[in-house]
Design a protein around this motif. Structure first.
Motif, PDB file in Angstrom:
ATOM      1  N   GLU A  93       0.828  -1.201   0.000  1.00  0.00           N
ATOM      2  CA  GLU A  93       0.000   0.000   0.000  1.00  0.00           C
ATOM      3  C   GLU A  93       0.863   1.251   0.000  1.00  0.00           C
ATOM      4  O   GLU A  93       0.566   2.232  -0.694  1.00  0.00           O
ATOM      5  CB  GLU A  93      -0.928  -0.004   1.211  1.00  0.00           C
ATOM      6  N   HIS A  94       1.937   1.220   0.777  1.00  0.00           N
ATOM      7  CA  HIS A  94       2.839   2.371   0.837  1.00  0.00           C
ATOM      8  C   HIS A  94       3.465   2.642  -0.528  1.00  0.00           C
ATOM      9  O   HIS A  94       3.524   3.789  -0.984  1.00  0.00           O
ATOM     10  CB  HIS A  94       3.930   2.124   1.887  1.00  0.00           C
ATOM     11  N   GLU A  95       3.916   1.589  -1.189  1.00  0.00           N
ATOM     12  CA  GLU A  95       4.524   1.744  -2.511  1.00  0.00           C
ATOM     13  C   GLU A  95       3.511   2.257  -3.529  1.00  0.00           C
ATOM     14  O   GLU A  95       3.840   3.078  -4.386  1.00  0.00           O
ATOM     15  CB  GLU A  95       5.125   0.424  -2.978  1.00  0.00           C
ATOM     16  N   GLN A  96       2.273   1.784  -3.441  1.00  0.00           N
ATOM     17  CA  GLN A  96       1.236   2.255  -4.352  1.00  0.00           C
ATOM     18  C   GLN A  96       0.953   3.739  -4.141  1.00  0.00           C
ATOM     19  O   GLN A  96       0.797   4.488  -5.100  1.00  0.00           O
ATOM     20  CB  GLN A  96      -0.048   1.449  -4.166  1.00  0.00           C
ATOM     21  N   ARG A  97       0.902   4.167  -2.865  1.00  0.00           N
ATOM     22  CA  ARG A  97       0.686   5.592  -2.585  1.00  0.00           C
ATOM     23  C   ARG A  97       1.832   6.434  -3.132  1.00  0.00           C
ATOM     24  O   ARG A  97       1.624   7.497  -3.715  1.00  0.00           O
ATOM     25  CB  ARG A  97       0.534   5.822  -1.081  1.00  0.00           C
ATOM     26  N   MET A  98       3.062   5.945  -2.940  1.00  0.00           N
ATOM     27  CA  MET A  98       4.222   6.680  -3.425  1.00  0.00           C
ATOM     28  C   MET A  98       4.205   6.762  -4.960  1.00  0.00           C
ATOM     29  O   MET A  98       4.512   7.800  -5.530  1.00  0.00           O
ATOM     30  CB  MET A  98       5.523   6.015  -2.953  1.00  0.00           C
ATOM     31  N   LEU A  99       3.839   5.667  -5.610  1.00  0.00           N
ATOM     32  CA  LEU A  99       3.747   5.660  -7.064  1.00  0.00           C
ATOM     33  C   LEU A  99       2.684   6.641  -7.546  1.00  0.00           C
ATOM     34  O   LEU A  99       2.896   7.379  -8.509  1.00  0.00           O
ATOM     35  CB  LEU A  99       3.449   4.246  -7.570  1.00  0.00           C
ATOM     36  N   GLU A 100       1.541   6.674  -6.879  1.00  0.00           N
ATOM     37  CA  GLU A 100       0.486   7.620  -7.236  1.00  0.00           C
ATOM     38  C   GLU A 100       0.964   9.059  -7.066  1.00  0.00           C
ATOM     39  O   GLU A 100       0.671   9.917  -7.899  1.00  0.00           O
ATOM     40  CB  GLU A 100      -0.759   7.367  -6.395  1.00  0.00           C
ATOM     41  N   GLN A 101       1.717   9.330  -6.004  1.00  0.00           N
ATOM     42  CA  GLN A 101       2.264  10.673  -5.803  1.00  0.00           C
ATOM     43  C   GLN A 101       3.234  11.036  -6.923  1.00  0.00           C
ATOM     44  O   GLN A 101       3.225  12.163  -7.424  1.00  0.00           O
ATOM     45  CB  GLN A 101       2.982  10.760  -4.452  1.00  0.00           C
ATOM     46  N   MET A 102       4.065  10.071  -7.308  1.00  0.00           N
ATOM     47  CA  MET A 102       5.007  10.321  -8.400  1.00  0.00           C
ATOM     48  C   MET A 102       4.264  10.599  -9.704  1.00  0.00           C
ATOM     49  O   MET A 102       4.635  11.497 -10.463  1.00  0.00           O
ATOM     50  CB  MET A 102       5.947   9.122  -8.573  1.00  0.00           C
ATOM     51  N   GLU A 103       3.200   9.840  -9.963  1.00  0.00           N
ATOM     52  CA  GLU A 103       2.411  10.049 -11.176  1.00  0.00           C
ATOM     53  C   GLU A 103       1.761  11.426 -11.175  1.00  0.00           C
ATOM     54  O   GLU A 103       1.781  12.134 -12.185  1.00  0.00           O
ATOM     55  CB  GLU A 103       1.337   8.972 -11.302  1.00  0.00           C
ATOM     56  N   ARG A 104       1.185  11.824 -10.035  1.00  0.00           N
ATOM     57  CA  ARG A 104       0.575  13.153  -9.947  1.00  0.00           C
ATOM     58  C   ARG A 104       1.611  14.244 -10.170  1.00  0.00           C
ATOM     59  O   ARG A 104       1.362  15.240 -10.858  1.00  0.00           O
ATOM     60  CB  ARG A 104      -0.119  13.331  -8.596  1.00  0.00           C
ATOM     61  N   ALA A 105       2.796  14.065  -9.589  1.00  0.00           N
ATOM     62  CA  ALA A 105       3.864  15.049  -9.764  1.00  0.00           C
ATOM     63  C   ALA A 105       4.290  15.121 -11.230  1.00  0.00           C
ATOM     64  O   ALA A 105       4.543  16.210 -11.759  1.00  0.00           O
ATOM     65  CB  ALA A 105       5.057  14.705  -8.878  1.00  0.00           C
ATOM     66  N   LEU A 106       4.367  13.979 -11.889  1.00  0.00           N
ATOM     67  CA  LEU A 106       4.738  13.954 -13.302  1.00  0.00           C
ATOM     68  C   LEU A 106       3.686  14.670 -14.148  1.00  0.00           C
ATOM     69  O   LEU A 106       4.014  15.455 -15.026  1.00  0.00           O
ATOM     70  CB  LEU A 106       4.926  12.518 -13.791  1.00  0.00           C
ATOM     71  N   TYR A 107       2.405  14.413 -13.875  1.00  0.00           N
ATOM     72  CA  TYR A 107       1.347  15.091 -14.610  1.00  0.00           C
ATOM     73  C   TYR A 107       1.384  16.596 -14.363  1.00  0.00           C
ATOM     74  O   TYR A 107       1.150  17.379 -15.269  1.00  0.00           O
ATOM     75  CB  TYR A 107      -0.033  14.538 -14.221  1.00  0.00           C
ATOM     76  N   ALA A 108       1.673  16.991 -13.126  1.00  0.00           N
ATOM     77  CA  ALA A 108       1.725  18.421 -12.806  1.00  0.00           C
ATOM     78  C   ALA A 108       2.924  19.089 -13.480  1.00  0.00           C
ATOM     79  O   ALA A 108       2.822  20.211 -13.977  1.00  0.00           O
ATOM     80  CB  ALA A 108       1.803  18.615 -11.291  1.00  0.00           C
ATOM     81  N   GLU A 109       4.052  18.383 -13.511  1.00  0.00           N
ATOM     82  CA  GLU A 109       5.272  18.962 -14.059  1.00  0.00           C
ATOM     83  C   GLU A 109       5.276  18.993 -15.589  1.00  0.00           C
ATOM     84  O   GLU A 109       5.624  19.992 -16.194  1.00  0.00           O
ATOM     85  CB  GLU A 109       6.479  18.171 -13.561  1.00  0.00           C
ATOM     86  N   ASP A 110       4.888  17.869 -16.210  1.00  0.00           N
ATOM     87  CA  ASP A 110       4.919  17.789 -17.677  1.00  0.00           C
ATOM     88  C   ASP A 110       3.767  16.913 -18.166  1.00  0.00           C
ATOM     89  O   ASP A 110       3.944  15.722 -18.439  1.00  0.00           O
ATOM     90  CB  ASP A 110       6.265  17.210 -18.125  1.00  0.00           C
ATOM     91  N   PRO A 111       2.571  17.493 -18.282  1.00  0.00           N
ATOM     92  CA  PRO A 111       1.407  16.680 -18.660  1.00  0.00           C
ATOM     93  C   PRO A 111       1.510  16.079 -20.059  1.00  0.00           C
ATOM     94  O   PRO A 111       1.023  14.977 -20.296  1.00  0.00           O
ATOM     95  CB  PRO A 111       0.226  17.650 -18.561  1.00  0.00           C
ATOM     96  N   LYS A 112       2.170  16.774 -20.982  1.00  0.00           N
ATOM     97  CA  LYS A 112       2.290  16.258 -22.344  1.00  0.00           C
ATOM     98  C   LYS A 112       3.124  14.971 -22.359  1.00  0.00           C
ATOM     99  O   LYS A 112       2.765  13.981 -22.999  1.00  0.00           O
ATOM    100  CB  LYS A 112       2.934  17.318 -23.239  1.00  0.00           C
ATOM    101  N   PHE A 113       4.246  14.984 -21.638  1.00  0.00           N
ATOM    102  CA  PHE A 113       5.104  13.806 -21.548  1.00  0.00           C
ATOM    103  C   PHE A 113       4.377  12.661 -20.843  1.00  0.00           C
ATOM    104  O   PHE A 113       4.449  11.504 -21.269  1.00  0.00           O
ATOM    105  CB  PHE A 113       6.398  14.158 -20.805  1.00  0.00           C
ATOM    106  N   ALA A 114       3.648  12.979 -19.787  1.00  0.00           N
ATOM    107  CA  ALA A 114       2.926  11.951 -19.027  1.00  0.00           C
ATOM    108  C   ALA A 114       1.866  11.266 -19.885  1.00  0.00           C
ATOM    109  O   ALA A 114       1.732  10.045 -19.852  1.00  0.00           O
ATOM    110  CB  ALA A 114       2.294  12.568 -17.783  1.00  0.00           C
ATOM    111  N   THR A 115       1.132  12.036 -20.671  1.00  0.00           N
ATOM    112  CA  THR A 115       0.106  11.410 -21.521  1.00  0.00           C
ATOM    113  C   THR A 115       0.741  10.612 -22.647  1.00  0.00           C
ATOM    114  O   THR A 115       0.181   9.612 -23.084  1.00  0.00           O
ATOM    115  CB  THR A 115      -0.861  12.458 -22.093  1.00  0.00           C
ATOM    116  N   ALA A 116       1.915  11.045 -23.120  1.00  0.00           N
ATOM    117  CA  ALA A 116       2.613  10.272 -24.161  1.00  0.00           C
ATOM    118  C   ALA A 116       3.045   8.922 -23.614  1.00  0.00           C
ATOM    119  O   ALA A 116       2.953   7.899 -24.302  1.00  0.00           O
ATOM    120  CB  ALA A 116       3.817  11.045 -24.671  1.00  0.00           C
ATOM    121  N   LEU A 117       3.528   8.886 -22.380  1.00  0.00           N
ATOM    122  CA  LEU A 117       3.927   7.614 -21.767  1.00  0.00           C
ATOM    123  C   LEU A 117       2.729   6.726 -21.494  1.00  0.00           C
ATOM    124  O   LEU A 117       2.797   5.510 -21.633  1.00  0.00           O
ATOM    125  CB  LEU A 117       4.661   7.859 -20.444  1.00  0.00           C
ATOM    126  N   GLU A 118       1.622   7.317 -21.146  1.00  0.00           N
ATOM    127  CA  GLU A 118       0.432   6.560 -20.794  1.00  0.00           C
ATOM    128  C   GLU A 118      -0.114   5.762 -21.976  1.00  0.00           C
ATOM    129  O   GLU A 118      -0.514   4.625 -21.835  1.00  0.00           O
ATOM    130  CB  GLU A 118      -0.638   7.530 -20.297  1.00  0.00           C
TER     131      GLU A 118
END
Length: 135
Positions: free
Chosen positions: A5-30
């Motif tokens: 659960e801790h790792e999943q929360r951390m991963l979700e935080q990283m994903e949110r940070a990536l979307y906030a920082e560079d949404p275009k890159f994040a959607t390309a990876l998705e």
């Protein structure tokens, strides 16, 4: 191996940070995941299977045995591709692991390997930070 659960929360935080920082890159990876690739491969194999049926039937109608044989071989090859692609596709909700074998890395396109190596470095940095915070 599933994430805690801790790792999943951390991963979700990283994903949110990536979307906030560079949404275009994040959607390309998705949109470029393994699941999308295997689904497309299965669809192509099904289309090839239908072409094989058409060749088989055309060969039978025209009474040209080589065309029928080619149609059958196309059908067989596409059936094998569809089944192997279907088995390799990750199930919905499953995540692709970053620690694949070297043999898998050789079969992947160059851009995918580069993306994986970047993700591997990020994962290593994250692990180091986590270890430093824990001590």
């Amino acid at each position: 191996m599933p994430l805690s659960e801790h790792e999943q929360r951390m991963l979700e935080q990283m994903e949110r940070a990536l979307y906030a920082e560079d949404p275009k890159f994040a959607t390309a990876l998705e949109g470029s995941g393994l699941r999308t690739y295997t689904r497309r491969r299965v669809y192509q194999a099904v289309a090839g299977f239908l072409v094989g049926i058409a060749l088989l039937m055309a060969g039978m109608v025209a009474q040209v045995i080589p065309i029928s044989v080619v149609g059958f071989l196309v059908m067989l090859g596409c059936a094998v591709l569809a089944v192997t692609g279907w088995r390799k596709a990750p199930k919905p909700g499953e995540q692709q692991t970053l620690g694949d074998t070297a043999g898998d890395a050789r079969r992947q396109p160059r851009q995918s390997r580069q993306r994986k190596s970047v993700m591997h470095r990020i994962e290593q940095r994250w692990q180091r930070r986590r270890d430093e915070q824990g001590h």
